[in-house]
Design a protein around this motif. Structure first.
Motif, PDB file in Angstrom:
ATOM      1  N   ARG A 258      30.405  45.406  44.095  1.00 28.82           N
ATOM      2  CA  ARG A 258      31.542  44.815  43.382  1.00 28.82           C
ATOM      3  C   ARG A 258      30.990  43.758  42.435  1.00 28.82           C
ATOM      4  O   ARG A 258      30.287  42.830  42.853  1.00 28.82           O
ATOM      5  CB  ARG A 258      32.554  44.180  44.329  1.00 28.82           C
ATOM      6  CG  ARG A 258      33.780  43.696  43.534  1.00 28.82           C
ATOM      7  CD  ARG A 258      34.895  43.119  44.370  1.00 28.82           C
ATOM      8  NE  ARG A 258      36.059  42.928  43.503  1.00 28.82           N
ATOM      9  CZ  ARG A 258      37.214  43.560  43.607  1.00 28.82           C
ATOM     10  NH1 ARG A 258      37.388  44.433  44.588  1.00 28.82           N
ATOM     11  NH2 ARG A 258      38.204  43.344  42.765  1.00 28.82           N
ATOM     12  N   ASN A 260      32.712  41.366  39.751  1.00 30.88           N
ATOM     13  CA  ASN A 260      34.016  40.908  39.247  1.00 30.88           C
ATOM     14  C   ASN A 260      35.087  41.919  39.660  1.00 30.88           C
ATOM     15  O   ASN A 260      35.269  42.160  40.842  1.00 30.88           O
ATOM     16  CB  ASN A 260      33.954  40.662  37.741  1.00 30.88           C
ATOM     17  CG  ASN A 260      32.948  39.564  37.407  1.00 30.88           C
ATOM     18  OD1 ASN A 260      32.872  38.552  38.125  1.00 30.88           O
ATOM     19  ND2 ASN A 260      32.176  39.730  36.338  1.00 30.88           N
ATOM     20  N   ASP A 261      35.738  42.563  38.714  1.00 32.95           N
ATOM     21  CA  ASP A 261      36.815  43.496  39.079  1.00 32.95           C
ATOM     22  C   ASP A 261      36.342  44.948  39.166  1.00 32.95           C
ATOM     23  O   ASP A 261      37.147  45.848  39.410  1.00 32.95           O
ATOM     24  CB  ASP A 261      37.957  43.407  38.060  1.00 32.95           C
ATOM     25  CG  ASP A 261      38.688  42.078  38.131  1.00 32.95           C
ATOM     26  OD1 ASP A 261      38.701  41.483  39.230  1.00 32.95           O
ATOM     27  OD2 ASP A 261      39.213  41.621  37.104  1.00 32.95           O
ATOM     28  N   ASP A 285      38.542  47.937  47.595  1.00 35.74           N
ATOM     29  CA  ASP A 285      39.332  46.937  46.876  1.00 35.74           C
ATOM     30  C   ASP A 285      40.328  46.257  47.807  1.00 35.74           C
ATOM     31  O   ASP A 285      40.615  45.061  47.673  1.00 35.74           O
ATOM     32  CB  ASP A 285      40.060  47.606  45.714  1.00 35.74           C
ATOM     33  CG  ASP A 285      40.616  46.602  44.722  1.00 35.74           C
ATOM     34  OD1 ASP A 285      39.916  45.606  44.429  1.00 35.74           O
ATOM     35  OD2 ASP A 285      41.748  46.804  44.248  1.00 35.74           O
ATOM     36  N   HIS A 290      37.537  39.949  47.203  1.00 37.31           N
ATOM     37  CA  HIS A 290      37.340  40.101  45.768  1.00 37.31           C
ATOM     38  C   HIS A 290      36.283  39.105  45.297  1.00 37.31           C
ATOM     39  O   HIS A 290      36.524  38.242  44.446  1.00 37.31           O
ATOM     40  CB  HIS A 290      38.671  39.926  45.035  1.00 37.31           C
ATOM     41  CG  HIS A 290      39.572  41.099  45.199  1.00 37.31           C
ATOM     42  ND1 HIS A 290      40.635  41.365  44.379  1.00 37.31           N
ATOM     43  CD2 HIS A 290      39.579  42.112  46.116  1.00 37.31           C
ATOM     44  CE1 HIS A 290      41.246  42.473  44.771  1.00 37.31           C
ATOM     45  NE2 HIS A 290      40.619  42.936  45.831  1.00 37.31           N
TER      46      HIS A 290
END
Length: 552
Positions: A258, A260-261, A285, A290
């Protein structure tokens, strides 16, 4: 810099089989290069223009290259195909065809390394209508300006078959020698970046201190730590002191990043398979923080809660169409067992610390997301570890992994700090270099496969013929692949490009002067076609000899 200067290096490398000579040739060449050029040569010397983990690829088939060669030399594609068949290689075919070249290119400029590199990268960006003709135009521009030897290596690079006997180890040693850097520093930098363009450029600009600063970056995959076969539990666990023992799942090893997004999923070969596993992306996700991370685990296919054979998950991740349908038909489960990055790099942390962090960040409240089943092993509870092994086997898994709890993560290396303890017979991942057609009703099938292992020069040395373990459907598939990769056929014997990897089980290793390694296998059986592995992933002659010495 002229491309011909790199071609001269290719020729010199192809002319020797000696590793030290190859290292010296590359090292001397690297010393002459400016920063921009060395970045490109770091990849081109391996016959690629993208790092191994990149989802970008040249993506040009052999037939398209043959068509471009035909146009460049002013002949027919059939003539080029005949030359390839005669010479056994598109590069050697170019040498033959360019000697008879009927077209002349006036006012052509000498090819440069920059122009070649940028043109080949451009091929990956061409898509849509008339894309084939546009790709041909790019290749033709190169080939029309090329000499015979330049065309030889251009076509080999485009088809990803450079054939100069250079692997990662030689390039690593050459960079170390060129810039007077410890090999271990270069090796670590390469393991963490998997990009010799970055490593070569950094070595030239910043030396050892610059390479030591390179570290894990989410989004850039790292070569996985590898395991070797475990001795008896009573021997290895006391030796480790404290071991983390967890179930060995028969699936595909995943490295999930992962950044960032963005979530990306890579295989052990650093192939990006994110597009094939949208439900796994959603799973991560929803059930991991996150935050930037790199975690490692295994994904398996299941039915009625039980694991399906390895081939099911392999077919699932190879699917490019009707992925949503496959999600319904082949449900997947993830089992995570390590974390290499969580907010900061963690590979230098001992495994026991990494496992603690992993357990703290994974939400296992859904059936699809799991941590590997694990027990702490010591000299006092070996019986419990044996029970974990037996339970894992009963549940349809392969066995257990045994890992030294105090050790860091060591990318790309195989050693005694991570071991596999399996119930199945020992296996080797081997490359097919040839075969023999059957007789009678099976005369159209290649029924026996000549398999080989990789030596210290990354050349393939024969070990055995494997002819059992294959049903008719598999024989038909493998025969088709053999015909695609055919180099020559004489009578019933076929020689092929080393591309097909098979997992071979066997009962014993024996000495045999019949094969190039000096050894062979008793009762070899084809267990799997390892489509998840490439030629450089096959086992080594060194490992074969080590196994032989251990077993006798």
């Amino acid at each position: 810099m002229k491309y011909q200067e790199l071609v001269d290096v290719y020729s010199a490398l192809e002319a020797t089989t000696k590793r030290l000579e190859k290292t010296e040739i590359i090292s001397e060449f690297l010393k002459k290069l400016d920063t921009g050029t060395i970045e490109k040569v770091g990849l081109l010397i391996l016959g690629v223009v993208f790092p191994a983990w990149s989802s970008e690829e040249i993506g040009i088939g052999g037939k398209l290259v043959e068509r471009a060669v035909a146009e460049a030399v002013g002949t027919t594609q059939a003539t080029v195909e005949d030359a390839v068949r005669d010479e056994g290689d598109i590069g050697l075919a170019c040498i033959k065809l360019y000697a008879k070249k009927s077209q002349m290119t006036f006012f052509s400029q000498p090819l440069t390394i920059d122009f070649v590199f940028n043109s080949l990268r451009k091929l990956s960006q061409i898509s849509g209508s008339r894309s084939t003709n546009r790709k041909i135009a790019v290749i033709l521009e190169l080939l029309s300006q090329a000499s015979a030897t330049e065309a030889k290596y251009l076509t080999r690079t485009i088809t990803e078959e450079l054939r100069i006997g250079v692997g990662d180890g030689v390039v690593r040693d050459a960079i170390a020698q060129a810039f007077d850097i410890d090999k271990k520093v270069v090796e670590r930098a390469q393991m963490l970046t998997n990009d010799f363009s970055v490593v070569a450029k950094t070595a030239k600009e910043e030396g050892s201190s610059g390479l030591e600063k390179l570290n894990l970056t989410p989004g850039t995959p790292v070569k996985p730590m590898l395991a070797q076969l475990a001795p008896p539990l009573e021997e290895i666990i006391p030796e480790m002191g404290v071991a983390i023992c967890d179930t060995k799942y028969d699936g595909i090893r995943l490295q999930v990043h992962r950044n960032n997004d963005e979530i990306n999923i890579f295989t052990r070969r650093l192939e990006n398979i994110t597009h094939a596993l949208p439900e796994i992306v959603r799973l991560f996700d929803e059930h991991l923080p996150h935050e930037n991370y790199i975690v490692e685990g295994e994904v398996i296919a299941t039915r009625d809660g039980k694991p399906l054979p390895f081939q099911n998950i392999l077919h699932r991740v190879r699917r490019k169409h009707n992925v949503e349908e496959a999600i319904e038909n082949v449900p997947l489960k993830v089992y995570l067992f390590d974390v290499m990055y969580y907010q900061v790099p963690m590979i230098d942390e001992p495994l026991k610390n990494r496992r603690t962090i992993l357990e703290s960040i994974v939400d296992t409240s859904v059936d699809e997301m799991n941590l590997s089943t694990m027990k702490i092993g010591t000299a006092e509870n070996i019986k419990e570890i044996q029970e974990l092994f037996e339970t894992s086997i009963k549940e349809g898994h392969e066995g257990i992994m045994i890992k030294d709890a105090s050790e860091p993560y060591i990318p790309g290396l195989r050693g005694k700090k991570m071991l596999k303890y399996k119930a199945e017979p020992e296996t080797l991942d081997m490359i097919v270099i040839g075969g023999t057609y059957g007789i009678g009703k099976r005369g159209d099938f290649v029924g026996s496969y000549l398999v080989a292992l990789r030596d210290e020069n990354n050349e393939f040395k024969s070990v055995a013929y494997a002819a059992t373990g294959l049903d008719d459907a598999t024989l038909e598939y493998l025969t088709g692949k053999m015909k695609e990769l055919e180099l020559s056929t004489k009578g019933r014997e076929i020689k092929v490009e080393p591309k097909i990897v098979l997992e071979i089980a066997f009962s014993e290793i024996v000495e045999s002067p019949e094969y190039e390694t000096g050894y062979s296998l008793r009762f070899p059986v084809v267990k799997n076609i390892r489509k998840d592995k490439g030629p450089m992933d096959v086992d080594t002659v060194e490992r074969l000899i080590s196994m032989y010495n251990t077993g006798n």
